[in-house]
Design a protein around this motif. Sequence first.
Motif, PDB file in Angstrom:
ATOM      1  N   PRO A  86       0.849  -1.193   0.000  1.00 54.04           N
ATOM      2  CA  PRO A  86       0.000   0.000   0.000  1.00 54.04           C
ATOM      3  C   PRO A  86       0.886   1.245   0.000  1.00 54.04           C
ATOM      4  CG  PRO A  86       0.165  -0.879   2.213  1.00 54.04           C
ATOM      5  CD  PRO A  86       0.917  -1.832   1.313  1.00 54.04           C
ATOM      6  N   GLY A  87       0.300   2.366  -0.354  1.00 55.11           N
ATOM      7  CA  GLY A  87       1.028   3.624  -0.281  1.00 55.11           C
ATOM      8  C   GLY A  87       1.436   4.141  -1.640  1.00 55.11           C
ATOM      9  N   PRO A  88       2.240   5.202  -1.622  1.00 53.66           N
ATOM     10  CA  PRO A  88       2.639   5.854  -2.875  1.00 53.66           C
ATOM     11  C   PRO A  88       3.653   5.015  -3.662  1.00 53.66           C
ATOM     12  CG  PRO A  88       3.815   6.831  -1.039  1.00 53.66           C
ATOM     13  CD  PRO A  88       2.822   5.853  -0.447  1.00 53.66           C
ATOM     14  N   ALA A  89       3.815   5.363  -4.931  1.00 55.90           N
ATOM     15  CA  ALA A  89       4.759   4.660  -5.806  1.00 55.90           C
ATOM     16  C   ALA A  89       6.186   4.714  -5.262  1.00 55.90           C
ATOM     17  CB  ALA A  89       4.706   5.260  -7.215  1.00 55.90           C
ATOM     18  N   SER A  90       6.495   5.773  -4.538  1.00 58.56           N
ATOM     19  CA  SER A  90       7.845   5.899  -3.984  1.00 58.56           C
ATOM     20  C   SER A  90       8.171   4.765  -3.020  1.00 58.56           C
ATOM     21  CB  SER A  90       8.014   7.252  -3.293  1.00 58.56           C
ATOM     22  OG  SER A  90       7.099   7.368  -2.215  1.00 58.56           O
ATOM     23  N   ARG A  91       7.161   4.148  -2.437  1.00 51.40           N
ATOM     24  CA  ARG A  91       7.394   3.029  -1.511  1.00 51.40           C
ATOM     25  C   ARG A  91       7.998   1.843  -2.264  1.00 51.40           C
ATOM     26  NH1 ARG A  91       3.694  -0.398   2.391  1.00 51.40           N
ATOM     27  NH2 ARG A  91       5.373  -1.278   3.634  1.00 51.40           N
ATOM     28  N   ILE A  92       7.586   1.625  -3.506  1.00 44.92           N
ATOM     29  CA  ILE A  92       8.148   0.557  -4.339  1.00 44.92           C
ATOM     30  C   ILE A  92       9.638   0.805  -4.542  1.00 44.92           C
ATOM     31  CG2 ILE A  92       8.023  -0.606  -6.585  1.00 44.92           C
ATOM     32  CD1 ILE A  92       5.410  -0.929  -4.956  1.00 44.92           C
ATOM     33  N   ASP A  93       9.994   2.047  -4.846  1.00 40.72           N
ATOM     34  CA  ASP A  93      11.409   2.401  -5.033  1.00 40.72           C
ATOM     35  C   ASP A  93      12.203   2.229  -3.742  1.00 40.72           C
ATOM     36  OD1 ASP A  93      11.114   3.114  -7.765  1.00 40.72           O
ATOM     37  OD2 ASP A  93      10.355   5.076  -7.174  1.00 40.72           O
ATOM     38  N   VAL A 112      15.734  -8.569 -12.151  1.00 42.81           N
ATOM     39  CA  VAL A 112      15.195  -8.982 -13.449  1.00 42.81           C
ATOM     40  C   VAL A 112      14.598  -7.775 -14.162  1.00 42.81           C
ATOM     41  CG1 VAL A 112      13.498 -10.479 -14.590  1.00 42.81           C
ATOM     42  CG2 VAL A 112      14.765 -11.319 -12.592  1.00 42.81           C
ATOM     43  N   GLU A 113      13.840  -6.961 -13.431  1.00 46.40           N
ATOM     44  CA  GLU A 113      13.268  -5.719 -13.949  1.00 46.40           C
ATOM     45  C   GLU A 113      13.465  -4.639 -12.896  1.00 46.40           C
ATOM     46  OE1 GLU A 113       9.113  -6.072 -14.888  1.00 46.40           O
ATOM     47  OE2 GLU A 113       9.422  -7.799 -16.194  1.00 46.40           O
ATOM     48  N   SER A 114      14.165  -3.583 -13.251  1.00 50.06           N
ATOM     49  CA  SER A 114      14.332  -2.446 -12.340  1.00 50.06           C
ATOM     50  C   SER A 114      12.980  -1.741 -12.175  1.00 50.06           C
ATOM     51  CB  SER A 114      15.358  -1.470 -12.908  1.00 50.06           C
ATOM     52  OG  SER A 114      16.624  -2.077 -12.945  1.00 50.06           O
ATOM     53  N   PRO A 115      12.848  -0.907 -11.147  1.00 53.56           N
ATOM     54  CA  PRO A 115      11.579  -0.211 -10.953  1.00 53.56           C
ATOM     55  C   PRO A 115      11.159   0.553 -12.208  1.00 53.56           C
ATOM     56  CG  PRO A 115      12.964   0.072  -9.036  1.00 53.56           C
ATOM     57  CD  PRO A 115      13.819  -0.572 -10.089  1.00 53.56           C
ATOM     58  N   HIS A 116       9.888   0.382 -12.535  1.00 53.12           N
ATOM     59  CA  HIS A 116       9.301   1.069 -13.693  1.00 53.12           C
ATOM     60  C   HIS A 116       7.792   1.137 -13.512  1.00 53.12           C
ATOM     61  CE1 HIS A 116       8.922  -3.213 -14.660  1.00 53.12           C
ATOM     62  NE2 HIS A 116       7.895  -2.883 -15.424  1.00 53.12           N
ATOM     63  N   ASP A 117       7.154   1.948 -14.313  1.00 50.94           N
ATOM     64  CA  ASP A 117       5.700   2.060 -14.270  1.00 50.94           C
ATOM     65  C   ASP A 117       5.103   1.107 -15.293  1.00 50.94           C
ATOM     66  OD1 ASP A 117       5.656   4.068 -12.282  1.00 50.94           O
ATOM     67  OD2 ASP A 117       6.164   5.556 -13.795  1.00 50.94           O
ATOM     68  N   ASP A 118       4.097   0.354 -14.856  1.00 46.70           N
ATOM     69  CA  ASP A 118       3.397  -0.582 -15.730  1.00 46.70           C
ATOM     70  C   ASP A 118       1.911  -0.268 -15.654  1.00 46.70           C
ATOM     71  OD1 ASP A 118       2.853  -2.860 -17.362  1.00 46.70           O
ATOM     72  OD2 ASP A 118       4.612  -3.850 -16.518  1.00 46.70           O
ATOM     73  N   VAL A 119       1.082  -1.068 -16.314  1.00 52.49           N
ATOM     74  CA  VAL A 119      -0.351  -0.776 -16.377  1.00 52.49           C
ATOM     75  C   VAL A 119      -1.002  -0.775 -14.997  1.00 52.49           C
ATOM     76  CG1 VAL A 119      -0.612  -1.583 -18.739  1.00 52.49           C
ATOM     77  CG2 VAL A 119      -0.924  -3.193 -16.858  1.00 52.49           C
ATOM     78  N   PHE A 120      -0.435  -1.477 -14.029  1.00 52.34           N
ATOM     79  CA  PHE A 120      -1.000  -1.557 -12.685  1.00 52.34           C
ATOM     80  C   PHE A 120      -0.253  -0.691 -11.692  1.00 52.34           C
ATOM     81  CE2 PHE A 120       1.587  -5.249 -13.753  1.00 52.34           C
ATOM     82  CZ  PHE A 120       2.654  -5.084 -12.888  1.00 52.34           C
ATOM     83  N   ARG A 125       7.884 -10.342  -7.536  1.00 55.22           N
ATOM     84  CA  ARG A 125       7.446  -9.036  -8.021  1.00 55.22           C
ATOM     85  C   ARG A 125       6.901  -8.214  -6.869  1.00 55.22           C
ATOM     86  NH1 ARG A 125       6.165  -6.663 -12.684  1.00 55.22           N
ATOM     87  NH2 ARG A 125       6.286  -8.627 -13.846  1.00 55.22           N
ATOM     88  N   VAL A 126       7.327  -6.943  -6.819  1.00 53.86           N
ATOM     89  CA  VAL A 126       6.784  -5.987  -5.872  1.00 53.86           C
ATOM     90  C   VAL A 126       5.968  -4.989  -6.684  1.00 53.86           C
ATOM     91  CG1 VAL A 126       7.326  -4.206  -4.159  1.00 53.86           C
ATOM     92  CG2 VAL A 126       8.707  -6.300  -4.289  1.00 53.86           C
ATOM     93  N   ALA A 127       4.736  -4.731  -6.251  1.00 58.39           N
ATOM     94  CA  ALA A 127       3.815  -3.873  -6.978  1.00 58.39           C
ATOM     95  C   ALA A 127       2.835  -3.254  -5.978  1.00 58.39           C
ATOM     96  CB  ALA A 127       3.058  -4.689  -8.028  1.00 58.39           C
ATOM     97  N   PRO A 128       2.056  -2.264  -6.424  1.00 60.73           N
ATOM     98  CA  PRO A 128       1.065  -1.682  -5.523  1.00 60.73           C
ATOM     99  C   PRO A 128      -0.116  -2.609  -5.296  1.00 60.73           C
ATOM    100  CG  PRO A 128       0.922  -0.652  -7.682  1.00 60.73           C
ATOM    101  CD  PRO A 128       2.091  -1.594  -7.719  1.00 60.73           C
ATOM    102  N   VAL A 129      -0.834  -2.354  -4.223  1.00 59.08           N
ATOM    103  CA  VAL A 129      -2.052  -3.111  -3.938  1.00 59.08           C
ATOM    104  C   VAL A 129      -3.042  -2.850  -5.067  1.00 59.08           C
ATOM    105  CG1 VAL A 129      -4.008  -3.313  -2.352  1.00 59.08           C
ATOM    106  CG2 VAL A 129      -1.696  -3.002  -1.452  1.00 59.08           C
ATOM    107  N   ASP A 130      -3.691  -3.911  -5.529  1.00 53.34           N
ATOM    108  CA  ASP A 130      -4.708  -3.777  -6.581  1.00 53.34           C
ATOM    109  C   ASP A 130      -5.874  -2.956  -6.087  1.00 53.34           C
ATOM    110  OD1 ASP A 130      -3.261  -5.318  -8.330  1.00 53.34           O
ATOM    111  OD2 ASP A 130      -4.345  -7.166  -7.909  1.00 53.34           O
TER     112      ASP A 130
END
Length: 122
Positions: free
Chosen positions: A72-79, A94-102, A117-122
Amino acid sequence: MPAPDLFLVYVTDIDRSTDFYSRLFDIEATFRSPRYVAFDVGGTVTFALWSGRPDHAHSATPRTSEIGVMLPGPASRIDDVFRDWSTTAGLVVVESPHDDVFGRTFVVADPDGNLVRVAPVD
């Protein structure tokens, strides 16, 4: 109706992988045996490592699934998590941080090539 509550990852070296995931997720194993280690990850859900089928963890075996960590939280948390994990021994980016459709995401691999994979909560 039953729901999935065990997520099993095939590994070649149970001790190495137990140490890897303990450090990566900052969790301790709740059950240990010579070829199987389990981690309680909340409620009735178990994340487990299994070295009893080394043919399934061979580096030539395609990895068609991922272990998912939704934050949960802002995109910066993923970074922030990516920066924290970047010092983990045995971790392969395998994949550096980037923006995807989700949303913001990245993918790393454990020493056996299993994807996380680390990603935001759906």
